[in-house]
Design an enzyme around this catalytic site. Structure first.
Site, PDB file in Angstrom:
ATOM      1  N   GLU A  90     -54.998  88.455 -29.148  1.00 26.72           N
ATOM      2  CA  GLU A  90     -55.100  88.032 -27.751  1.00 26.72           C
ATOM      3  C   GLU A  90     -53.702  87.711 -27.176  1.00 26.72           C
ATOM      4  OE1 GLU A  90     -57.207  88.266 -25.546  1.00 26.72           O
ATOM      5  OE2 GLU A  90     -56.678  86.785 -24.038  1.00 26.72           O
ATOM      6  N   CYS A 122     -61.952  99.293  -7.866  1.00 27.58           N
ATOM      7  CA  CYS A 122     -62.182  99.409  -6.424  1.00 27.58           C
ATOM      8  C   CYS A 122     -62.996  98.226  -5.903  1.00 27.58           C
ATOM      9  CB  CYS A 122     -62.948 100.684  -6.127  1.00 27.58           C
ATOM     10  SG  CYS A 122     -62.207 102.142  -6.825  1.00 27.58           S
ATOM     11  N   TRP A 155     -58.870 102.091  -6.429  1.00 27.96           N
ATOM     12  CA  TRP A 155     -58.077 102.183  -7.658  1.00 27.96           C
ATOM     13  C   TRP A 155     -58.244 103.622  -8.136  1.00 27.96           C
ATOM     14  CZ3 TRP A 155     -59.258 102.460 -13.114  1.00 27.96           C
ATOM     15  CH2 TRP A 155     -58.215 102.046 -13.935  1.00 27.96           C
ATOM     16  N   LYS A 196     -52.117  89.561 -23.917  1.00 23.62           N
ATOM     17  CA  LYS A 196     -51.638  88.836 -22.734  1.00 23.62           C
ATOM     18  C   LYS A 196     -50.226  89.279 -22.375  1.00 23.62           C
ATOM     19  CE  LYS A 196     -54.508  87.626 -21.269  1.00 23.62           C
ATOM     20  NZ  LYS A 196     -55.798  87.707 -21.846  1.00 23.62           N
ATOM     21  N   GLU A 212     -50.170  92.969 -20.971  1.00 25.15           N
ATOM     22  CA  GLU A 212     -50.773  93.285 -19.674  1.00 25.15           C
ATOM     23  C   GLU A 212     -50.021  92.689 -18.500  1.00 25.15           C
ATOM     24  OE1 GLU A 212     -54.917  92.221 -19.062  1.00 25.15           O
ATOM     25  OE2 GLU A 212     -54.690  90.473 -20.308  1.00 25.15           O
ATOM     26  N   ASN A 244     -67.647 102.840  -5.058  1.00 24.45           N
ATOM     27  CA  ASN A 244     -67.059 102.440  -6.342  1.00 24.45           C
ATOM     28  C   ASN A 244     -67.807 103.183  -7.443  1.00 24.45           C
ATOM     29  OD1 ASN A 244     -65.574 100.574  -4.966  1.00 24.45           O
ATOM     30  ND2 ASN A 244     -66.563  98.764  -5.846  1.00 24.45           N
ATOM     31  N   GLY A 245     -67.102 103.556  -8.495  1.00 21.87           N
ATOM     32  CA  GLY A 245     -67.761 104.240  -9.606  1.00 21.87           C
ATOM     33  C   GLY A 245     -67.224 105.656  -9.757  1.00 21.87           C
ATOM     34  N   HIS A 287     -47.908  97.118 -44.265  1.00 21.12           N
ATOM     35  CA  HIS A 287     -48.484  98.454 -44.433  1.00 21.12           C
ATOM     36  C   HIS A 287     -47.985  99.437 -43.375  1.00 21.12           C
ATOM     37  CE1 HIS A 287     -51.145  97.079 -47.621  1.00 21.12           C
ATOM     38  NE2 HIS A 287     -51.282  95.973 -46.903  1.00 21.12           N
ATOM     39  N   ARG A 300     -58.625  92.378  -8.067  1.00 20.78           N
ATOM     40  CA  ARG A 300     -59.287  93.352  -8.943  1.00 20.78           C
ATOM     41  C   ARG A 300     -58.390  94.534  -9.267  1.00 20.78           C
ATOM     42  NH1 ARG A 300     -65.061  93.099  -8.639  1.00 20.78           N
ATOM     43  NH2 ARG A 300     -65.151  95.353  -8.864  1.00 20.78           N
ATOM     44  N   LYS A 308     -59.464  94.072 -12.741  1.00 19.39           N
ATOM     45  CA  LYS A 308     -60.091  92.884 -13.312  1.00 19.39           C
ATOM     46  C   LYS A 308     -61.367  93.248 -14.061  1.00 19.39           C
ATOM     47  CE  LYS A 308     -60.940  88.551 -14.098  1.00 19.39           C
ATOM     48  NZ  LYS A 308     -60.256  88.032 -15.297  1.00 19.39           N
TER      49      LYS A 308
HETATM   50  O1  M6R Z   1     -65.333  91.122 -17.771  1.00 24.34           O
HETATM   51  P1  M6R Z   1     -65.152  91.407 -19.244  1.00 24.34           P
HETATM   52  O2  M6R Z   1     -64.958  90.172 -20.027  1.00 24.34           O
HETATM   53  O3  M6R Z   1     -66.233  92.265 -19.795  1.00 24.34           O
HETATM   54  O4  M6R Z   1     -63.813  92.243 -19.316  1.00 24.34           O
HETATM   55  C1  M6R Z   1     -63.379  92.789 -20.520  1.00 24.34           C
HETATM   56  C2  M6R Z   1     -61.947  93.228 -20.435  1.00 24.34           C
HETATM   57  O5  M6R Z   1     -61.803  94.221 -19.456  1.00 24.34           O
HETATM   58  C3  M6R Z   1     -61.018  92.071 -20.103  1.00 24.34           C
HETATM   59  O6  M6R Z   1     -61.134  91.031 -21.012  1.00 24.34           O
HETATM   60  C4  M6R Z   1     -59.548  92.570 -20.086  1.00 24.34           C
HETATM   61  O7  M6R Z   1     -59.156  92.935 -21.365  1.00 24.34           O
HETATM   62  C5  M6R Z   1     -58.641  91.478 -19.509  1.00 24.34           C
HETATM   63  N1  M6R Z   1     -57.757  92.032 -18.537  1.00 24.34           N
HETATM   64  C6  M6R Z   1     -57.807  90.812 -20.527  1.00 24.34           C
HETATM   65  O8  M6R Z   1     -56.982  89.852 -19.980  1.00 24.34           O
END
Ligand code: M6R
Length: 614
Positions: free
Chosen positions: A487, A2, A80, A491, A494, A106-107, A510, A28, A609
């Site tokens: 990673e 949010c 959100w 990527k 997501e 927010n929260g 395994h 976000r 985000k």
């Molecule tokens: O702001 P942060 O680095 O703490 O965020 C952690 C994760 O939420 C963040 O890296 C998330 O996995 C990304 N969307 C990955 O691209």
């Protein structure tokens, strides 16, 4: 997650400023939006499901053409969904029964059900399924002529997290904002103030900001700001200067923020290293860590806590600290650290990594570690963020704003900073001067190596095009390239929504190997660093199951050709730098793969985000 914006002042069009702020927070992630303003002794509000553009259309249709509000105070929100579907009624702002109070939140309010029941018994009628609406009713219920006190009294009854902004007909010249666990920043302007949940919403208007601490409540008017704690005691918070330009938070001609941020990596890494390498002493110079050589020598264990991409960076850090400094190091998913009753010894260092500095689980890990007496430090990008402030010591990335939900430049800068910190720890122990100098040379060369990968983007796009049919994909790596494989898979999943898994190459046999077949490509990180020979064996296993193999390999290493269908060639570098340049290549692969599949790249579905709730 949010987003909140609030504006008070007569210098600009209030509604346009609020909408502009919401647009700057779109990255976000959200699924509905709304706005409320005070005008002529009443609160007017418009809400909409979907994008801010739809809200804007509604405002144009309902307000601008007929009766544009003449207002100097308003609040706005992108929601959100957590409690209740993304509907019109569940969108914020929420307004109480009397129509005198409006709130954005927010929260998560954990005890909202009990509070709701009590308020219903007192006659309050709820219009939404949200937890947030409870708070506006509670403030109305407790209001006794002083909005700040009503907010404080309400917040005392809450369990959970909040960043809020409230307006009231009884206090038409000021916004009330408060936070606990969810960020709120106040932009201090000239005869105007703008509040937001994220500094990127307000840097176009002012660079002077105040970050609230947990349980701070602020009365914000166009002329000034008064801050008290939840017990009504005045507190003072300093005004910080944001060093990001508003251009940095815009796309600058790139199709997506993600692409822009990928191309910014050489410069971002240079910024992260600038002034932090001491050639004479062959070490890293990170004054923000605040460790004397004696303090450094006393640290005998490091626990890294982080989530998502930051956790993958931390995994690379684990290798660095063990290889370069011989310090036992563990990487912990931050939520696990918090709930697992971790063992923290007097000389343990908890290193939190977070781009945003606001991730709820990472913040909770920091607090848990502080509570257990550990030394804590952080690696954050957002200056003044909660984790950076609460750890009190650490290293900023200086990568500039990262807007794309898929984290890119933060990862490469985090890994670079971890390498510099490990160098500092290493030189404090057994790492020889010549090795330190060699590492400094390598660190200084990272931007040039990343640039070489960027220059090959078109070739990576061609490879991505060939596999655009895939609905499942595996990423495998070993040693320093194991976190890079995780990673790469993150990527892809997501931003392109296909099923992708990152595995240690040895783990494939395994179980996961059962899934391999000709429609399931495997991306194998086979750069010429230790582990390469073994991964060649794994690539053969994949080919034997008819999976197409896409490899990353070191330029000139022809031994890979016969084992891969396609190769992303990468410049020669040491094992320390290999995860950085490999991830840059995988970022491009994922970006083009998602783009060719027509996916929304900067605002992927269901994602936020910054994850400021558990
Ligand atoms: O702001 P942060 O680095 O703490 O965020 C952690 C994760 O939420 C963040 O890296 C998330 O996995 C990304 N969307 C990955 O691209």
């Amino acid at each position: 997650m949010c987003g909140i914006v609030g504006y008070i002042g007569k210098k600009r069009d209030n509604v346009e400023t609020l909408i502009d702020g919401l647009k700057r927070l779109e990255y976000r992630g959200y699924d509905s939006a709304g706005i409320a303003v005070i005008e002529n002794g009443g609160i007017r509000s418009i809400k909409s499901t979907g994008k801010v553009a739809e809200l804007q259309q509604k405002i144009l249709a309902d307000w601008n053409h007929h009766n544009k509000p003449d207002t100097s105070i308003g609040i706005a929100h992108t929601r959100w969904a957590t409690h209740g579907a993304p509907t019109h009624d569940n969108a914020h702002p929420h307004i109480d029964d009397t129509g005198r109070f409006a709130l954005v939140h927010n929260g998560i309010i954990e005890n909202y059900a009990a509070l709701k029941k009590q308020l219903q018994l007192k006659g309050h009628v709820f219009k939404s399924e949200t937890d947030s609406e409870v708070l506006v009713h509670l403030i109305a219920e407790l209001f006794d002529g002083d909005l700040m006190q009503a907010v404080a009294a309400s917040l005392k009854q809450l369990e959970g997290t909040f960043g809020i902004t409230v307006i009231s007909l009884d206090s038409p010249d000021s916004l009330v904002v408060a936070r606990r666990g969810s960020p709120i920043v106040i932009g201090v302007g000239d005869e105007e103030s703008i509040v937001a949940s994220d500094v990127s919403a307000l840097i176009a208007y002012t660079k002077r900001v105040i970050y609230l601490d947990d349980d701070d409540i602020a009365l914000v008017s166009a002329e000034g700001i008064e801050i008290r704690n939840i017990d009504n005691v005045p507190v003072s918070r300093e005004i910080a200067k944001v060093d990001w330009s508003s251009d940095a938070a815009e796309k600058g001609g790139y199709e997506h923020f993600m692409l822009k941020e990928m191309y910014e990596q050489p410069e971002a890494i240079s910024n992260a290293t600038r002034g932090r390498l001491d050639r004479k002493m062959a070490t890293g110079m990170m004054n923000g860590l605040g460790f004397s050589p004696k303090n450094l020598a006393e640290i005998n264990r490091i626990v890294i806590a982080a989530c998502g991409t930051s956790m993958h960076a931390g995994m690379v850090g684990e290798y660095y600290f063990e290889d370069l400094a011989s310090i036992p190091t563990e990487i912990e998913q931050a939520a696990e650290f918090r709930y697992r009753n971790p063992i923290i010894e007097p000389n343990s260092l908890l290193l939190a990594i977070s781009q945003s500095g606001e991730t709820a689980d990472t913040l909770a890990a920091v607090r848990e570690a502080i509570n257990k007496g550990a030394t804590v430090a952080s690696i954050c990008n957002v200056v003044g963020s909660t984790i950076a402030r609460e750890t009190g010591r650490g290293v900023y990335l200086h990568a500039g704003p990262e807007i794309g939900v898929a984290s890119t430049k933060a990862f490469t800068c985090q890994v670079t900073v971890l390498l510099m910190i490990a160098l500092k720890f290493g030189r404090n122990r057994r790492l020889a001067t010549e090795e330190g100098v060699r590492l400094i040379d390598e660190i200084e060369n990272i931007p040039a190596l990343v640039t070489e990968v960027l220059n090959d983007a078109a070739k990576i796009e061609e490879i991505a095009r060939k596999y655009v049919y895939a609905e499942d994909m595996f990423f495998i790596g070993r040693g320093y390239l194991y976190p890079a494989a995780l990673e790469g898979a993150l990527k892809i999943k997501e931003i392109s929504y296909i099923h992708a898994e990152g595995y240690h190459a040895a783990e494939l046999k395994h179980g996961p190997i059962a899934l391999l077949e000709e429609k399931v490509p495997v991306v194998a990180l086979a750069n010429d660093i230790p582990g390469k020979d073994k991964i060649i064996g794994n690539m053969q296993e994949c080919k034997a199951r008819k999976s197409p193999v896409i490899a990353t390999a070191t330029v000139g290493d022809d031994s890979i050709r016969e084992h891969a269908d396609d190769i992303i060639w990468l410049p020669e570098c040491s094992k320390y730098v290999a995860p950085i340049i490999s991830v840059v290549a995988l970022q491009f692969f994922s970006y083009y793969f998602a783009k060719l599949r027509g996916c929304s790249i900067d605002q992927p579905r269901n994602l936020a985000k910054s994850v400021t709730v558990e």
